[in-house]
Design a protein around this motif. Structure first.
Motif, PDB file in Angstrom:
ATOM      1  N   ASN A 268      18.147 -10.833  -1.839  1.00 50.71           N
ATOM      2  CA  ASN A 268      17.145  -9.829  -1.468  1.00 50.71           C
ATOM      3  C   ASN A 268      17.591  -8.395  -1.742  1.00 50.71           C
ATOM      4  N   ALA A 269      18.698  -8.220  -2.441  1.00 48.42           N
ATOM      5  CA  ALA A 269      19.186  -6.867  -2.714  1.00 48.42           C
ATOM      6  C   ALA A 269      18.178  -6.054  -3.519  1.00 48.42           C
ATOM      7  N   PHE A 270      17.356  -6.750  -4.325  1.00 55.07           N
ATOM      8  CA  PHE A 270      16.345  -6.051  -5.134  1.00 55.07           C
ATOM      9  C   PHE A 270      15.353  -5.277  -4.280  1.00 55.07           C
ATOM     10  N   LYS A 271      15.195  -5.673  -3.004  1.00 57.31           N
ATOM     11  CA  LYS A 271      14.199  -5.015  -2.155  1.00 57.31           C
ATOM     12  C   LYS A 271      14.521  -3.546  -1.919  1.00 57.31           C
ATOM     13  N   ARG A 272      15.802  -3.192  -1.922  1.00 58.81           N
ATOM     14  CA  ARG A 272      16.142  -1.780  -1.716  1.00 58.81           C
ATOM     15  C   ARG A 272      15.627  -0.927  -2.868  1.00 58.81           C
ATOM     16  N   ASP A 273      15.949  -1.311  -4.095  1.00 57.26           N
ATOM     17  CA  ASP A 273      15.492  -0.520  -5.249  1.00 57.26           C
ATOM     18  C   ASP A 273      13.971  -0.538  -5.360  1.00 57.26           C
ATOM     19  N   LEU A 274      13.377  -1.704  -5.107  1.00 60.08           N
ATOM     20  CA  LEU A 274      11.923  -1.791  -5.148  1.00 60.08           C
ATOM     21  C   LEU A 274      11.307  -0.925  -4.058  1.00 60.08           C
ATOM     22  N   GLY A 275      11.903  -0.944  -2.869  1.00 55.81           N
ATOM     23  CA  GLY A 275      11.396  -0.136  -1.767  1.00 55.81           C
ATOM     24  C   GLY A 275      11.487   1.351  -2.042  1.00 55.81           C
ATOM     25  N   VAL A 276      12.608   1.796  -2.621  1.00 54.99           N
ATOM     26  CA  VAL A 276      12.759   3.208  -2.984  1.00 54.99           C
ATOM     27  C   VAL A 276      11.656   3.622  -3.962  1.00 54.99           C
ATOM     28  N   ALA A 277      11.435   2.797  -4.978  1.00 59.64           N
ATOM     29  CA  ALA A 277      10.412   3.104  -5.972  1.00 59.64           C
ATOM     30  C   ALA A 277       9.018   3.092  -5.369  1.00 59.64           C
ATOM     31  N   MET A 278       8.762   2.154  -4.458  1.00 59.65           N
ATOM     32  CA  MET A 278       7.437   2.060  -3.833  1.00 59.65           C
ATOM     33  C   MET A 278       7.146   3.267  -2.947  1.00 59.65           C
ATOM     34  N   ILE A 279       8.153   3.722  -2.207  1.00 61.86           N
ATOM     35  CA  ILE A 279       7.960   4.907  -1.367  1.00 61.86           C
ATOM     36  C   ILE A 279       7.670   6.124  -2.234  1.00 61.86           C
ATOM     37  N   ALA A 280       8.442   6.303  -3.283  1.00 66.53           N
ATOM     38  CA  ALA A 280       8.219   7.445  -4.173  1.00 66.53           C
ATOM     39  C   ALA A 280       6.824   7.385  -4.794  1.00 66.53           C
ATOM     40  N   ARG A 281       6.442   6.206  -5.236  1.00 67.57           N
ATOM     41  CA  ARG A 281       5.109   6.046  -5.840  1.00 67.57           C
ATOM     42  C   ARG A 281       4.013   6.352  -4.829  1.00 67.57           C
ATOM     43  N   ALA A 282       4.167   5.863  -3.598  1.00 70.60           N
ATOM     44  CA  ALA A 282       3.157   6.091  -2.566  1.00 70.60           C
ATOM     45  C   ALA A 282       3.029   7.573  -2.235  1.00 70.60           C
ATOM     46  N   LEU A 283       4.144   8.261  -2.134  1.00 65.23           N
ATOM     47  CA  LEU A 283       4.118   9.679  -1.788  1.00 65.23           C
ATOM     48  C   LEU A 283       3.415  10.508  -2.865  1.00 65.23           C
ATOM     49  N   ILE A 284       3.746  10.260  -4.116  1.00 63.93           N
ATOM     50  CA  ILE A 284       3.126  11.028  -5.200  1.00 63.93           C
ATOM     51  C   ILE A 284       1.645  10.697  -5.320  1.00 63.93           C
ATOM     52  N   ALA A 285       1.301   9.412  -5.155  1.00 66.41           N
ATOM     53  CA  ALA A 285      -0.110   9.024  -5.217  1.00 66.41           C
ATOM     54  C   ALA A 285      -0.902   9.654  -4.077  1.00 66.41           C
ATOM     55  N   ALA A 286      -0.324   9.697  -2.881  1.00 68.87           N
ATOM     56  CA  ALA A 286      -1.009  10.322  -1.743  1.00 68.87           C
ATOM     57  C   ALA A 286      -1.139  11.823  -1.951  1.00 68.87           C
ATOM     58  N   ARG A 287      -0.083  12.443  -2.496  1.00 60.69           N
ATOM     59  CA  ARG A 287      -0.138  13.889  -2.792  1.00 60.69           C
ATOM     60  C   ARG A 287      -1.294  14.220  -3.714  1.00 60.69           C
ATOM     61  N   ASP A 288      -1.535  13.357  -4.687  1.00 61.62           N
ATOM     62  CA  ASP A 288      -2.520  13.645  -5.728  1.00 61.62           C
ATOM     63  C   ASP A 288      -3.933  13.186  -5.379  1.00 61.62           C
ATOM     64  N   LEU A 289      -4.117  12.625  -4.197  1.00 61.93           N
ATOM     65  CA  LEU A 289      -5.459  12.200  -3.791  1.00 61.93           C
ATOM     66  C   LEU A 289      -6.384  13.404  -3.646  1.00 61.93           C
ATOM     67  N   ASP A 290      -7.605  13.256  -4.088  1.00 63.02           N
ATOM     68  CA  ASP A 290      -8.630  14.281  -3.873  1.00 63.02           C
ATOM     69  C   ASP A 290      -9.445  13.855  -2.648  1.00 63.02           C
ATOM     70  N   ILE A 291      -9.196  14.519  -1.530  1.00 60.40           N
ATOM     71  CA  ILE A 291      -9.885  14.135  -0.286  1.00 60.40           C
ATOM     72  C   ILE A 291     -11.026  15.080   0.062  1.00 60.40           C
ATOM     73  N   THR A 292     -11.373  15.972  -0.851  1.00 56.53           N
ATOM     74  CA  THR A 292     -12.408  16.965  -0.542  1.00 56.53           C
ATOM     75  C   THR A 292     -13.776  16.338  -0.316  1.00 56.53           C
ATOM     76  N   GLU A 293     -14.021  15.203  -1.019  1.00 52.54           N
ATOM     77  CA  GLU A 293     -15.324  14.555  -0.883  1.00 52.54           C
ATOM     78  C   GLU A 293     -15.326  13.454   0.170  1.00 52.54           C
ATOM     79  N   ALA A 294     -14.142  13.045   0.616  1.00 50.94           N
ATOM     80  CA  ALA A 294     -14.062  11.947   1.598  1.00 50.94           C
ATOM     81  C   ALA A 294     -14.369  12.467   2.979  1.00 50.94           C
ATOM     82  N   ARG A 295     -15.228  11.819   3.646  1.00 45.32           N
ATOM     83  CA  ARG A 295     -15.565  12.210   5.019  1.00 45.32           C
ATOM     84  C   ARG A 295     -15.655  10.965   5.885  1.00 45.32           C
ATOM     85  N   PRO A 296     -15.188  11.034   7.145  1.00 45.55           N
ATOM     86  CA  PRO A 296     -15.307   9.873   8.029  1.00 45.55           C
ATOM     87  C   PRO A 296     -16.762   9.526   8.256  1.00 45.55           C
TER      88      PRO A 296
END
Length: 332
Positions: free
Chosen positions: A304-332
């Motif tokens: 399961n050692a691969f999970k560390r590298d995969l997890g690092v990459a997934m966190i980075a990907r999630a952060l950048i994707a969330a940063r780039d979200l356009d939420i101006t049109e989204a409303r609850p």
């Protein structure tokens, strides 16, 4: 499966008899009964309770969503206000299980689902979750799907759920009913690290039942997402999952919430990563550093050692994707 009797529940708190278990959707418990892991003498059917407070989704005046614990996963996924206000919650539900299971599984029960560790589910192997002190066959076994965070010398079984990570990232609270009345608890306190007692999985007393889930919904939580990496696109449990919500002030992080699945023994809040990011410009380098910080204490095994590298990459990907979200049109 050994014989058992089933009776309708007469109250929301736990069953009176020591050999009884509560059942709602039954998508986890019935599987474990078939395998001989769970052997209740009786089942108490919560679905028969005529209690409106146990079902449905309500938006409270402060914006928080109150979800009755018997609400099905599919019902929450079909709620437009919840999906618009909390995208990562909706995505965690959409990526979980199969449509048939989502139609049956209750959200309260989903939080309490037990590990899919094959050594736990096969009664021919020793397992400290089934019988304290009997040993952990996974330690010398195949560990591809096992945890690298929150482990102990007694247990390395990974928590399998998805919804709990999204709820944890929101600082969700749960309502609990027992013979002593009603109390509320931070979801972060519900699941217990295995330590030397991995059979004691939650902080619930024997007579207590989760009756509601409270999900805060600050406006910035619309900038959120849930990523899940699994071995196949169809119904499968996470190798690594990330629930991410960002509060941005320009190009800097005002606040970030990160919770991880597939890598830990309990739903896991990546606090070191959150602290590293606070006040920083969210660049790709910074996002990667946050991922590294999240796994600084990982205990790896060859499978399961691969999970560390995969997890690092997934966190980075999630952060950048969330940063780039356009939420101006989204409303609850």
């Amino acid at each position: 499966m050994q014989p058992f009797r089933i009776t309708p529940a007469t109250s929301a708190h736990g069953p009176a008899s020591s050999g009884a278990r509560q059942i709602a959707g039954g998508t986890n418990l019935v599987d474990l009964m078939r395998l001989g892991v769970e052997r209740p003498a009786a089942l108490v059917d919560l679905d028969k309770l005529p209690a409106p407070s146990l079902r449905g989704i309500t938006r409270l005046p402060d914006g928080t969503f109150r979800i009755g614990a018997l609400t099905r996963m599919a019902e929450a996924l079909a709620d437009p206000a919840l999906c618009a206000a909390l995208p990562m919650v909706a995505q965690s539900l959409a990526l979980a299980a199969s449509p048939q299971i989502r139609n049956m599984a209750s959200l309260g029960g989903n939080l309490l689902q037990r590990t899919r560790c094959p050594y736990f589910r096969d009664v021919s192997w020793p397992c400290n979750k089934r019988e304290r002190g009997s040993g952990c066959a996974a330690m010398e076994g195949i560990t591809r799907h096992h945890a690298i965070l929150g482990t102990s010398g007694s247990c390395i079984a990974a928590y399998p759920g998805d919804f709990a990570q999204a709820a944890l990232a929101l600082d969700a609270r749960i309502e609990i009913t027992g013979k002593g009345g009603l109390r509320r608890m931070n979801l972060a306190r519900l699941h217990r690290l295995p330590g030397g007692t991995p059979d004691a999985e939650t902080a619930l007393d024997a007579d207590e039942t989760i009756t509601a889930i409270y999900l805060p919904a600050p406006g910035w939580a619309r900038r959120s997402l849930f990523l899940k990496r699994r071995e196949r696109a169809a119904y499968s449990f996470a190798l690594v999952s990330v629930a991410c919500a960002l509060d941005m002030a320009g190009d800097r992080v005002r606040e970030v919430r990160l919770a991880l699945g597939g890598v830990a023994t309990i739903p896991w809040r990546a606090v070191p990563a959150e602290r590293l990011l606070a006040g920083e410009r969210l660049t790709e380098e910074c996002a990667h550093a946050a991922g590294v910080a999240a796994f600084a204490d990982a205990v790896l095994r060859p499978d399961n050692a691969f999970k560390r590298d995969l997890g690092v990459a997934m966190i980075a990907r999630a952060l950048i994707a969330a940063r780039d979200l356009d939420i101006t049109e989204a409303r609850p």
